[in-house]
Motif scaffolding. Structure first.
Motif, short mmCIF file in Angstrom:
data_model
loop_
_atom_site.label_atom_id
_atom_site.label_comp_id
_atom_site.label_asym_id
_atom_site.label_seq_id
_atom_site.Cartn_x
_atom_site.Cartn_y
_atom_site.Cartn_z
N ASP A 264 7.59 3.71 -10.46
CA ASP A 264 7.94 3.77 -11.88
C ASP A 264 6.86 4.60 -12.58
O ASP A 264 5.70 4.18 -12.67
CB ASP A 264 8.00 2.36 -12.46
N ALA A 265 7.25 5.76 -13.10
CA ALA A 265 6.28 6.68 -13.70
C ALA A 265 5.53 6.06 -14.87
O ALA A 265 4.34 6.32 -15.07
CB ALA A 265 6.99 7.96 -14.15
N GLU A 266 6.20 5.22 -15.64
CA GLU A 266 5.54 4.60 -16.80
C GLU A 266 4.49 3.58 -16.34
O GLU A 266 3.41 3.51 -16.91
CB GLU A 266 6.59 3.95 -17.70
N VAL A 267 4.80 2.81 -15.32
CA VAL A 267 3.85 1.83 -14.79
C VAL A 267 2.65 2.54 -14.18
O VAL A 267 1.50 2.14 -14.37
CB VAL A 267 4.53 0.93 -13.73
N MET A 268 2.89 3.63 -13.48
CA MET A 268 1.83 4.33 -12.75
C MET A 268 1.09 5.37 -13.60
O MET A 268 0.19 6.03 -13.11
CB MET A 268 2.43 5.02 -11.52
N ARG A 269 1.45 5.50 -14.86
CA ARG A 269 0.92 6.56 -15.72
C ARG A 269 -0.59 6.74 -15.63
O ARG A 269 -1.09 7.85 -15.55
CB ARG A 269 1.31 6.29 -17.17
N TRP A 270 -1.35 5.66 -15.65
CA TRP A 270 -2.81 5.76 -15.70
C TRP A 270 -3.48 5.34 -14.38
O TRP A 270 -4.66 5.00 -14.37
CB TRP A 270 -3.36 4.94 -16.86
N MET A 271 -2.71 5.33 -13.31
CA MET A 271 -3.27 4.92 -12.02
C MET A 271 -3.26 6.08 -11.03
O MET A 271 -2.41 6.97 -11.12
CB MET A 271 -2.48 3.74 -11.47
N ASP A 272 -4.18 6.03 -10.10
CA ASP A 272 -4.18 6.99 -9.01
C ASP A 272 -2.96 6.70 -8.15
O ASP A 272 -2.77 5.57 -7.69
CB ASP A 272 -5.46 6.86 -8.17
N GLU A 273 -2.14 7.71 -7.97
CA GLU A 273 -0.92 7.53 -7.20
C GLU A 273 -1.13 7.99 -5.77
O GLU A 273 -1.77 9.00 -5.52
CB GLU A 273 0.21 8.36 -7.81
N GLY A 274 -0.54 7.26 -4.85
CA GLY A 274 -0.50 7.71 -3.47
C GLY A 274 0.77 8.52 -3.28
O GLY A 274 1.39 8.98 -4.24
N TYR A 275 1.16 8.66 -2.05
CA TYR A 275 2.40 9.36 -1.75
C TYR A 275 3.55 8.37 -1.72
O TYR A 275 3.34 7.17 -1.51
CB TYR A 275 2.26 10.09 -0.41
N ALA A 276 4.75 8.86 -1.92
CA ALA A 276 5.93 8.00 -1.92
C ALA A 276 6.04 7.26 -0.59
O ALA A 276 5.79 7.83 0.48
CB ALA A 276 7.18 8.84 -2.17
N GLU A 277 6.37 5.98 -0.67
CA GLU A 277 6.55 5.15 0.51
C GLU A 277 7.90 4.46 0.44
O GLU A 277 8.45 4.26 -0.64
CB GLU A 277 5.47 4.06 0.58
N THR A 278 8.40 4.06 1.58
CA THR A 278 9.64 3.28 1.62
C THR A 278 9.29 1.82 1.39
O THR A 278 8.12 1.41 1.52
CB THR A 278 10.33 3.42 2.99
N THR A 279 10.30 1.03 1.09
CA THR A 279 10.09 -0.41 0.96
C THR A 279 9.56 -0.98 2.27
O THR A 279 8.69 -1.86 2.27
CB THR A 279 11.39 -1.11 0.55
N ALA A 280 10.05 -0.46 3.39
CA ALA A 280 9.59 -0.94 4.71
C ALA A 280 8.10 -0.66 4.90
O ALA A 280 7.38 -1.48 5.48
CB ALA A 280 10.41 -0.28 5.82
N GLN A 281 7.62 0.49 4.44
CA GLN A 281 6.19 0.80 4.56
C GLN A 281 5.35 -0.14 3.71
O GLN A 281 4.27 -0.59 4.13
CB GLN A 281 5.93 2.25 4.16
N VAL A 282 5.83 -0.45 2.50
CA VAL A 282 5.11 -1.38 1.63
C VAL A 282 5.09 -2.77 2.27
O VAL A 282 4.06 -3.44 2.30
CB VAL A 282 5.73 -1.42 0.22
N ALA A 283 6.24 -3.20 2.82
CA ALA A 283 6.31 -4.50 3.49
C ALA A 283 5.37 -4.54 4.69
O ALA A 283 4.69 -5.55 4.92
CB ALA A 283 7.75 -4.79 3.92
N LYS A 284 5.30 -3.45 5.44
CA LYS A 284 4.40 -3.39 6.60
C LYS A 284 2.95 -3.52 6.15
O LYS A 284 2.17 -4.25 6.75
CB LYS A 284 4.61 -2.07 7.35
#
Length: 174
Positions: free
Chosen positions: A27-47
């Motif tokens: 969510d671009a608005e949530v991440m506005r002021w944070m260092d962003e990583g690269y896009a991940e899948t839900t499975a990668q986040v769960a892992k």
């Protein structure tokens, strides 16, 4: 062990939280002021959540829940070493319906109190993008003091922006 504030409960995060964490991180608005990583899948986040070491002195990750049990954000104290008693704090609320209602302030206070009382920290540090006025306001309100400025270390909208380094000693927590 959970930690309770006036408005929030901090509890360990697990694989069941992956969908919410994925949604917030995309969510671009949530991440506005944070260092962003690269896009991940839900499975990668769960892992990542599933393989993450259990919460321990050096690194604790909590989900922030509102009184109804909805997960609204996360807070992490990491990099703590017994020799220094200092940890870094990261926090954000991903559920925008809960922004501006005191949940972030309460989560900050609760996490800091946990750090000082349970982890026996003597200091908590964080960095904040200087233009993220809402976050900087909360950090100051809780007692964090600006200790320095990191020049042009954060990039957003094609511009390089400064960050504050801020610190909080146990007796400064408000």
């Amino acid at each position: 062990m959970d930690a309770y504030g006036d408005q929030v409960r901090l509890r360990a995060m697990d694989v069941a939280d992956a969908e919410a964490l994925w949604r917030w991180n995309h969510d671009a608005e949530v991440m506005r002021w944070m260092d962003e990583g690269y896009a991940e899948t839900t499975a990668q986040v769960a892992k990542w959540l599933g393989e993450r070491p259990e919460n321990a002195y050096g690194d604790v990750l909590f989900g922030v829940e509102e009184p109804g049990g909805t997960l609204i954000g996360l807070v992490r104290l990491h990099g703590a070493e017994p020799e220094t008693g200092i940890a870094e704090l990261d926090i954000y609320l991903g559920e925008k319906d809960f922004w501006g209602k005191g949940y972030g302030t309460d989560a900050m206070r609760t996490a800091c109190r946990y750090g000082f009382e349970k982890m026996r920290l003597r200091k908590i540090n964080l960095t904040a993008v200087v233009e993220n006025e809402a976050a900087v306001h909360i950090y100051r309100k809780v007692g964090f003091i600006e200790e320095g400025r990191l020049r042009q270390v954060f990039r957003r909208d094609g511009e390089w922006i400064d960050k504050f380094t801020m610190g909080l000693l146990a007796h400064e927590l408000r």
